[in-house]
Design a protein around this motif. Structure first.
Motif, mmCIF file in Angstrom:
data_model
loop_
_atom_site.group_PDB
_atom_site.id
_atom_site.type_symbol
_atom_site.label_atom_id
_atom_site.label_comp_id
_atom_site.label_asym_id
_atom_site.label_seq_id
_atom_site.Cartn_x
_atom_site.Cartn_y
_atom_site.Cartn_z
ATOM 1 N N THR A 76 0.847 -1.190 0.000
ATOM 2 C CA THR A 76 0.000 0.000 0.000
ATOM 3 C C THR A 76 0.882 1.238 0.000
ATOM 4 O O THR A 76 2.007 1.211 0.509
ATOM 5 N N LEU A 77 0.362 2.309 -0.578
ATOM 6 C CA LEU A 77 1.063 3.584 -0.621
ATOM 7 C C LEU A 77 0.101 4.670 -0.183
ATOM 8 O O LEU A 77 -1.065 4.665 -0.582
ATOM 9 N N ARG A 78 0.584 5.571 0.671
ATOM 10 C CA ARG A 78 -0.183 6.763 1.058
ATOM 11 C C ARG A 78 0.707 7.970 0.824
ATOM 12 O O ARG A 78 1.794 8.075 1.402
ATOM 13 N N CYS A 79 0.276 8.867 -0.017
ATOM 14 C CA CYS A 79 1.005 10.093 -0.297
ATOM 15 C C CYS A 79 0.387 11.213 0.536
ATOM 16 O O CYS A 79 -0.825 11.232 0.752
ATOM 17 N N GLY A 80 1.241 12.153 0.976
ATOM 18 C CA GLY A 80 0.765 13.279 1.761
ATOM 19 C C GLY A 80 1.155 13.176 3.225
ATOM 20 O O GLY A 80 0.619 13.883 4.069
ATOM 21 N N MET A 81 2.101 12.306 3.519
ATOM 22 C CA MET A 81 2.584 12.138 4.888
ATOM 23 C C MET A 81 3.490 13.316 5.256
ATOM 24 O O MET A 81 4.102 13.931 4.387
ATOM 25 N N PRO A 82 3.620 13.611 6.553
ATOM 26 C CA PRO A 82 4.564 14.645 6.968
ATOM 27 C C PRO A 82 5.992 14.229 6.612
ATOM 28 O O PRO A 82 6.325 13.039 6.660
ATOM 29 N N GLU A 83 6.819 15.203 6.273
ATOM 30 C CA GLU A 83 8.219 14.897 5.984
ATOM 31 C C GLU A 83 8.891 14.417 7.262
ATOM 32 O O GLU A 83 8.773 15.064 8.298
ATOM 33 N N PRO A 84 9.604 13.291 7.205
ATOM 34 C CA PRO A 84 10.282 12.824 8.413
ATOM 35 C C PRO A 84 11.488 13.709 8.738
ATOM 36 O O PRO A 84 12.143 14.243 7.843
#
Length: 152
Positions: A76-84
């Motif tokens: 699975t892929l989720r785009c829009g995560m906070p930059e680590p």
């Protein structure tokens, strides 16, 4: 005349039975970021390599900025995560994208793109497909996100 409605119902049942259920994923915080739209439309329709008996097909998902492969979902892929933030976590480069390994539990590994805005999260069932194979298949699409840094 009675056969026509029965034939139509049978045809509808056959058409519906070939459809896999949508994969329910929560959207990431910034899933509506325009960069994520570019990533999602650039993702491959299947992923895998010669080590798999057959490629993993892309499936429909229930949230913006998401993708899933395999039935049941193996990637699975989720785009829009906070930059680590900078981290001591293992960082690997696949294609032009740096990936932080942020979790590993049994055969499920989680990676987050590093130095990309917004970030993308990929969860991989390594019992089905290798992490390298999955990340190689997805990195060219994730490379469309703005580069803000790199692992050192």
């Amino acid at each position: 005349m009675r056969l026509l409605p029965l034939a139509a119902a049978a045809a509808a049942l056959v058409a519906l039975s070939g459809c896999a259920r949508s994969v329910s994923l929560p959207p990431a915080e910034d899933a509506a970021d325009p960069g994520c739209a570019s990533v999602i439309v650039s993702l491959p329709e299947e992923l895998g390599d010669a080590s798999l008996p057959q490629p993993l097909d892309r499936r429909e998902t229930t949230a913006q900025g998401t993708a899933a492969y395999g039935d049941p979902s193996a990637v699975t892929l989720r785009c829009g995560m906070p930059e680590p933030a900078p981290s001591a976590s293992r960082c690997i480069q696949v294609g032009a994208v740096d990936w932080l390994e942020v979790a590993q539990e049994d055969d499920v590994w989680t990676f987050v793109s590093y130095g990309r805005s917004p970030a993308a999260e990929v969860v991989i069932d390594t019992g089905v497909v290798s992490a390298v194979t999955a990340l190689e298949s997805l990195s060219s699409a994730v490379d469309r996100l703005e580069r803000t840094g790199a692992c050192t």
